[in-house]
Design a protein around this motif. Sequence first.
Motif, short mmCIF file in Angstrom:
data_model
loop_
_atom_site.label_atom_id
_atom_site.label_comp_id
_atom_site.label_asym_id
_atom_site.label_seq_id
_atom_site.Cartn_x
_atom_site.Cartn_y
_atom_site.Cartn_z
N ARG A 66 0.85 -1.19 0.00
CA ARG A 66 0.00 0.00 0.00
C ARG A 66 0.89 1.24 0.00
N LEU A 67 0.79 2.04 -1.02
CA LEU A 67 1.57 3.26 -1.11
C LEU A 67 0.97 4.33 -0.20
N PRO A 68 1.83 5.17 0.40
CA PRO A 68 1.28 6.25 1.24
C PRO A 68 0.43 7.20 0.41
N SER A 69 -0.60 7.74 1.05
CA SER A 69 -1.48 8.66 0.35
C SER A 69 -0.73 9.95 0.03
N LEU A 70 -1.10 10.57 -1.07
CA LEU A 70 -0.50 11.83 -1.48
C LEU A 70 -1.28 12.96 -0.82
N THR A 71 -0.60 13.73 0.01
CA THR A 71 -1.23 14.82 0.74
C THR A 71 -0.66 16.15 0.29
N ARG A 72 -1.54 17.09 0.00
CA ARG A 72 -1.08 18.42 -0.38
C ARG A 72 -2.08 19.46 0.09
N ALA A 73 -1.57 20.66 0.32
CA ALA A 73 -2.42 21.78 0.74
C ALA A 73 -2.23 22.93 -0.24
N VAL A 74 -3.33 23.56 -0.60
CA VAL A 74 -3.29 24.71 -1.49
C VAL A 74 -4.05 25.86 -0.84
N ARG A 97 -9.73 33.81 2.04
CA ARG A 97 -8.92 32.81 1.37
C ARG A 97 -9.24 31.47 2.03
N THR A 98 -8.99 30.40 1.32
CA THR A 98 -9.29 29.08 1.85
C THR A 98 -8.11 28.15 1.66
N ILE A 99 -7.71 27.48 2.74
CA ILE A 99 -6.71 26.42 2.64
C ILE A 99 -7.47 25.11 2.46
N VAL A 100 -7.21 24.43 1.37
CA VAL A 100 -7.83 23.13 1.10
C VAL A 100 -6.73 22.07 1.16
N VAL A 101 -6.93 21.07 1.99
CA VAL A 101 -5.99 19.95 2.09
C VAL A 101 -6.62 18.74 1.42
N GLU A 102 -5.86 18.13 0.52
CA GLU A 102 -6.34 16.95 -0.20
C GLU A 102 -5.49 15.73 0.14
N GLU A 103 -6.13 14.61 0.24
CA GLU A 103 -5.45 13.33 0.34
C GLU A 103 -5.89 12.48 -0.83
N ASP A 104 -4.92 12.07 -1.68
CA ASP A 104 -5.24 11.34 -2.91
C ASP A 104 -6.30 12.09 -3.73
N GLU A 105 -6.11 13.40 -3.81
CA GLU A 105 -6.93 14.30 -4.62
C GLU A 105 -8.35 14.48 -4.09
N ALA A 106 -8.63 13.96 -2.91
CA ALA A 106 -9.95 14.17 -2.30
C ALA A 106 -9.81 15.19 -1.17
N PRO A 107 -10.59 16.27 -1.16
CA PRO A 107 -10.48 17.27 -0.10
C PRO A 107 -10.92 16.71 1.26
N VAL A 108 -10.08 16.93 2.28
CA VAL A 108 -10.39 16.43 3.62
C VAL A 108 -10.43 17.55 4.66
N ILE A 109 -9.87 18.71 4.35
CA ILE A 109 -9.93 19.87 5.25
C ILE A 109 -10.16 21.11 4.39
N ALA A 110 -11.03 21.99 4.86
CA ALA A 110 -11.24 23.29 4.21
C ALA A 110 -11.30 24.35 5.29
N LEU A 111 -10.29 25.21 5.31
CA LEU A 111 -10.20 26.24 6.35
C LEU A 111 -10.27 27.63 5.72
N PRO A 112 -11.45 28.28 5.78
CA PRO A 112 -11.55 29.66 5.29
C PRO A 112 -11.01 30.62 6.36
N PHE A 113 -10.41 31.71 5.93
CA PHE A 113 -9.95 32.71 6.89
C PHE A 113 -9.98 34.08 6.23
N VAL A 114 -10.15 35.10 7.08
CA VAL A 114 -10.16 36.49 6.63
C VAL A 114 -9.21 37.29 7.52
#
Length: 359
Positions: free
Chosen positions: A12-20, A60-77
């Motif tokens: 099982r390969l580790p999931s790809l995690t990225r934040a934008v 602005r919103t920080i979106v964190v994806e794991e294997d291209e599926a969004p798992v966190i959405a943090l809006p901030f002003v």
Amino acid sequence: MTKPMFLADFARLPSLTRAVVLDGLAGAIDTVAEGAAPSHAFLRYGWFAAALAAYGGAARTIVVEEDEAPVIALPFVGIGPTAAGVATVPGSYWPFRSFPMHAGAGPRAIDALLAALAGSVTALRIGPVYDCDPAVAPLLARARAKGWAVLDRFVADSYVFDLQQAEWPRGSTLRKNRFHEKHLGDHGALDWSFPEATAWPTTFDAMAAVEQKSWIAARTDGSDAKFTETGHGAFWREAARDPVLARMLSAAVLTVAGQPAAFSFDLACGATKYAIANSYDPAFAKHSPGKLLYYRNLVRAREAGIATVDWGAGDSGYKQTIGAVQGPVLRDWLLVRPGLPALLGRLLKGRWVASGNPA
């Protein structure tokens, strides 16, 4: 002959995690909210959009994806001077001001969020939220481990009510309610209504009319009223434009001789009902119109499967009379990024704590 492959033979390969970090509110907010804890299902795009429309701010919103599926959405002003780099999570003060995190999001996703946050702000305020908040609690734990200064200030105790408890409401309470209802009827015909989601514009107007006659208009500047133009009316009217949120919201309205006399307004998430606001026209105070209405409203909610009513903070007297008990604490949190900002944040912790409410 080719040897058959079994599941155990595959690594099982580790999931790809990225934040934008995206400008504006990300559409992924709704996707994450749908996979978040049921208590946070209302933290949708429309909820945050309503806050921006009513209170201002460029998100602005920080979106964190794991294997291209969004798992966190943090809006901030941003708040305060731009150079300070301080931001806050937008939203309504009540039920709480949090953000959606998928129930399956793990430490790697939270670490990616913190890395993106450190590159975007100097400090972030989150709250008021409950100590047990399923998004904020794991974020705080990882933030401390990563060298962030994590400061808290007490806001209030909450009150919760077990709506499925036996022997509620008591027979004596129902008899008193019938007595008051009979005499309230001397002022004109009584109508108890539970408007549908499609009727929100009219319902908001009726509730605003009650608030304009209530103690909040007589004893305060009215800025904390939920549905008036000078209060938070713009927020709730905008939030109800989201059809999913509109179905989560519910209201009960009592009219006397055709005029609004009392209301209860709630937000239902799963088996929990957040009691947002209730009020009444003091002209009928002798006959307890607010009490009569919210007892009817609670009985109806129990029949619909609601298990817990979260009354939030303040006015503990009448809540305890109904049967509510003290629940989790509400706090404001300030996360200050690692390095010199965190050092300064820790030095100023006492001022942050003192700016809250006394415990």
